[in-house]
Design a protein around this motif. Sequence first.
Motif, PDB file in Angstrom:
ATOM      1  N   ARG A 247       0.828  -1.218   0.000  1.00 41.10           N
ATOM      2  CA  ARG A 247       0.000   0.000   0.000  1.00 41.10           C
ATOM      3  C   ARG A 247       0.854   1.256   0.000  1.00 41.10           C
ATOM      4  NH1 ARG A 247      -1.713   3.295   4.005  1.00 41.10           N
ATOM      5  NH2 ARG A 247      -1.170   1.849   5.708  1.00 41.10           N
ATOM      6  N   THR A 248       1.963   1.198   0.713  1.00 38.46           N
ATOM      7  CA  THR A 248       2.835   2.371   0.809  1.00 38.46           C
ATOM      8  C   THR A 248       3.916   2.376  -0.273  1.00 38.46           C
ATOM      9  OG1 THR A 248       4.175   1.189   2.461  1.00 38.46           O
ATOM     10  CG2 THR A 248       2.440   2.649   3.279  1.00 38.46           C
ATOM     11  N   LYS A 249       3.766   1.481  -1.254  1.00 38.86           N
ATOM     12  CA  LYS A 249       4.664   1.412  -2.415  1.00 38.86           C
ATOM     13  C   LYS A 249       6.115   1.137  -2.029  1.00 38.86           C
ATOM     14  CE  LYS A 249       1.681   4.524  -5.097  1.00 38.86           C
ATOM     15  NZ  LYS A 249       0.917   3.393  -5.617  1.00 38.86           N
ATOM     16  N   GLN A 250       6.304   0.411  -0.952  1.00 40.44           N
ATOM     17  CA  GLN A 250       7.644  -0.032  -0.562  1.00 40.44           C
ATOM     18  C   GLN A 250       7.913  -1.455  -1.054  1.00 40.44           C
ATOM     19  OE1 GLN A 250       8.832   1.265   3.599  1.00 40.44           O
ATOM     20  NE2 GLN A 250       6.615   1.611   3.731  1.00 40.44           N
ATOM     21  N   LEU A 251       6.894  -2.067  -1.660  1.00 39.50           N
ATOM     22  CA  LEU A 251       6.996  -3.415  -2.203  1.00 39.50           C
ATOM     23  C   LEU A 251       6.262  -3.428  -3.531  1.00 39.50           C
ATOM     24  CD1 LEU A 251       8.349  -5.876  -0.785  1.00 39.50           C
ATOM     25  CD2 LEU A 251       6.052  -6.693  -0.238  1.00 39.50           C
ATOM     26  N   ASP A 252       6.929  -3.866  -4.600  1.00 38.10           N
ATOM     27  CA  ASP A 252       6.253  -3.875  -5.894  1.00 38.10           C
ATOM     28  C   ASP A 252       5.336  -5.093  -6.015  1.00 38.10           C
ATOM     29  OD1 ASP A 252       7.772  -6.125  -6.668  1.00 38.10           O
ATOM     30  OD2 ASP A 252       9.292  -4.903  -7.645  1.00 38.10           O
ATOM     31  N   LEU A 253       4.561  -5.147  -7.083  1.00 37.23           N
ATOM     32  CA  LEU A 253       3.543  -6.187  -7.227  1.00 37.23           C
ATOM     33  C   LEU A 253       4.154  -7.583  -7.292  1.00 37.23           C
ATOM     34  CD1 LEU A 253       0.568  -6.861  -7.501  1.00 37.23           C
ATOM     35  CD2 LEU A 253       0.771  -6.520  -9.977  1.00 37.23           C
ATOM     36  N   ASP A 254       5.291  -7.735  -7.987  1.00 35.87           N
ATOM     37  CA  ASP A 254       5.931  -9.046  -8.088  1.00 35.87           C
ATOM     38  C   ASP A 254       6.355  -9.556  -6.714  1.00 35.87           C
ATOM     39  OD1 ASP A 254       5.566  -9.203 -10.771  1.00 35.87           O
ATOM     40  OD2 ASP A 254       7.621  -8.706 -11.331  1.00 35.87           O
ATOM     41  N   GLN A 255       7.005  -8.686  -5.930  1.00 32.11           N
ATOM     42  CA  GLN A 255       7.430  -9.089  -4.602  1.00 32.11           C
ATOM     43  C   GLN A 255       6.233  -9.395  -3.701  1.00 32.11           C
ATOM     44  OE1 GLN A 255      10.953  -8.834  -2.539  1.00 32.11           O
ATOM     45  NE2 GLN A 255      10.743 -10.197  -4.285  1.00 32.11           N
ATOM     46  N   TYR A 256       5.181  -8.623  -3.850  1.00 28.95           N
ATOM     47  CA  TYR A 256       3.967  -8.838  -3.064  1.00 28.95           C
ATOM     48  C   TYR A 256       3.376 -10.213  -3.375  1.00 28.95           C
ATOM     49  CZ  TYR A 256      -0.814  -8.030  -1.349  1.00 28.95           C
ATOM     50  OH  TYR A 256      -2.019  -8.123  -0.699  1.00 28.95           O
ATOM     51  N   ARG A 257       3.318 -10.565  -4.642  1.00 28.92           N
ATOM     52  CA  ARG A 257       2.772 -11.868  -5.035  1.00 28.92           C
ATOM     53  C   ARG A 257       3.634 -12.999  -4.502  1.00 28.92           C
ATOM     54  NH1 ARG A 257       1.149 -10.890 -11.434  1.00 28.92           N
ATOM     55  NH2 ARG A 257      -0.893  -9.926 -11.047  1.00 28.92           N
ATOM     56  N   ILE A 258       4.953 -12.841  -4.570  1.00 25.24           N
ATOM     57  CA  ILE A 258       5.855 -13.863  -4.051  1.00 25.24           C
ATOM     58  C   ILE A 258       5.631 -14.041  -2.551  1.00 25.24           C
ATOM     59  CG2 ILE A 258       8.284 -14.387  -3.561  1.00 25.24           C
ATOM     60  CD1 ILE A 258       8.967 -13.098  -6.253  1.00 25.24           C
ATOM     61  N   GLY A 259       5.490 -12.937  -1.843  1.00 23.08           N
ATOM     62  CA  GLY A 259       5.259 -13.014  -0.411  1.00 23.08           C
ATOM     63  C   GLY A 259       3.978 -13.742  -0.067  1.00 23.08           C
ATOM     64  N   LEU A 260       2.895 -13.403  -0.769  1.00 23.90           N
ATOM     65  CA  LEU A 260       1.609 -14.052  -0.494  1.00 23.90           C
ATOM     66  C   LEU A 260       1.656 -15.539  -0.822  1.00 23.90           C
ATOM     67  CD1 LEU A 260      -1.143 -11.517  -1.645  1.00 23.90           C
ATOM     68  CD2 LEU A 260      -0.160 -11.865   0.619  1.00 23.90           C
ATOM     69  N   LYS A 261       2.333 -15.871  -1.911  1.00 34.02           N
ATOM     70  CA  LYS A 261       2.386 -17.285  -2.275  1.00 34.02           C
ATOM     71  C   LYS A 261       3.230 -18.084  -1.275  1.00 34.02           C
ATOM     72  CE  LYS A 261       3.067 -20.578  -5.935  1.00 34.02           C
ATOM     73  NZ  LYS A 261       3.503 -20.879  -7.301  1.00 34.02           N
ATOM     74  N   ALA A 262       4.277 -17.461  -0.754  1.00 34.15           N
ATOM     75  CA  ALA A 262       5.135 -18.157   0.205  1.00 34.15           C
ATOM     76  C   ALA A 262       4.368 -18.581   1.455  1.00 34.15           C
ATOM     77  CB  ALA A 262       6.317 -17.270   0.585  1.00 34.15           C
ATOM     78  N   ILE A 263       3.380 -17.791   1.856  1.00 32.78           N
ATOM     79  CA  ILE A 263       2.637 -18.094   3.086  1.00 32.78           C
ATOM     80  C   ILE A 263       1.270 -18.710   2.813  1.00 32.78           C
ATOM     81  CG2 ILE A 263       3.799 -16.276   4.394  1.00 32.78           C
ATOM     82  CD1 ILE A 263       1.327 -14.523   4.017  1.00 32.78           C
TER      83      ILE A 263
END
Length: 373
Positions: A247-263
Amino acid sequence: MNEQEEHVKKFLSSSTYHQLSANQQKHAQDILTRFNQHMMNEQHLADTAWMPQAVKEVMVGDFIADPVLTNQFGIAVAPVLKAYQNFLKVAGLREIIQAIDDQRTNMNACRKAHQTWAQMHGKEKTTEPAPKAPAKKTTATKKPENVKKVKPWSAQRLEGFIEKCKHAAAVENESQNQPLDGGEQQYIVGQFIKLMAQECGEYPGSWDFYDLQRVLGMMMPLDPDITPKQIKNIVPTAQALFDYLKRTKQLDLDQYRIGLKAIANMQPSQDMLASLSRKDRETQLMLSFIRSNGIDTNDVKTAEKWMDDHREEVAGFMRGLLNPWSEYEHQQLMKRQHQQQQVAPGRQTQVVRHHRVPQGIKFSKKARKRRHK
């Protein structure tokens, strides 16, 4: 029941469903539940918003790579997906059906090989890593070359980022209405970011899927200071952090998706680990590592022989997980040695303790065999 589950329920009682063959009906619910979950986790698309390319990617991803899936399941996938989308009357139905038909052959090849399309062709996409890659060797693996490389942060920058995220864990909307209080969430957030940098050399923008699983799912539950309640809430706390950073644009969409998939599928494992003593958590993770190499740990002789033949690899795996807590491990060793020295000669007695046998937890195979760097 969420909206997608409601859609599946209605489909299973519809005339469209009853037009399917017996085999297709048998597997329909499992197919749709799995496919919807992977589509949401990997592509962030609801069942009424599928895109042709997204459908193709999910069809040859982790959805179909699970070794437990049968040939009859694979045969039923395409007809069930097409019937489901037709039932929902989605926009772009013709293109989606064409995408399903075009990818059917590749999907079947993946199912037979128990691998994703990327694994079969020796490449991994950072936006859709596959945690179930068969591990024929227990040596460490290299990260995909296309993972973003980020210049190491200074200690000052890292500490500032950690403090900023810990503050967010206490006051930002994403962290509200959580089972943990602000202080408990701050501890998890701080440890997570520190371990990713300290043990993996990774910072926001370069977080790797397998290292996220290793740190969140394996290292952190072995933290001597973490509580069972905190272990149970590693996943929701991590998701709140990812949501805030995106939300605060400190993480791009690709990294966000990787994070969600990891958990995405980590919660049952964390619940299991939280119910055990720290020593049994170690045992549980070691059993999981052995099983990831195709060894039946219920066959004691076979398991012991494999461990004898692979002592270095088993030890290396456990050293990697315990490395952050090496000082604690040393203190515990010294304490045990001191206690043994205090026992008077001739009065040593053997204490038999009966523990329930840990059953092992499924983790990403590549994550399990990754050695500490």
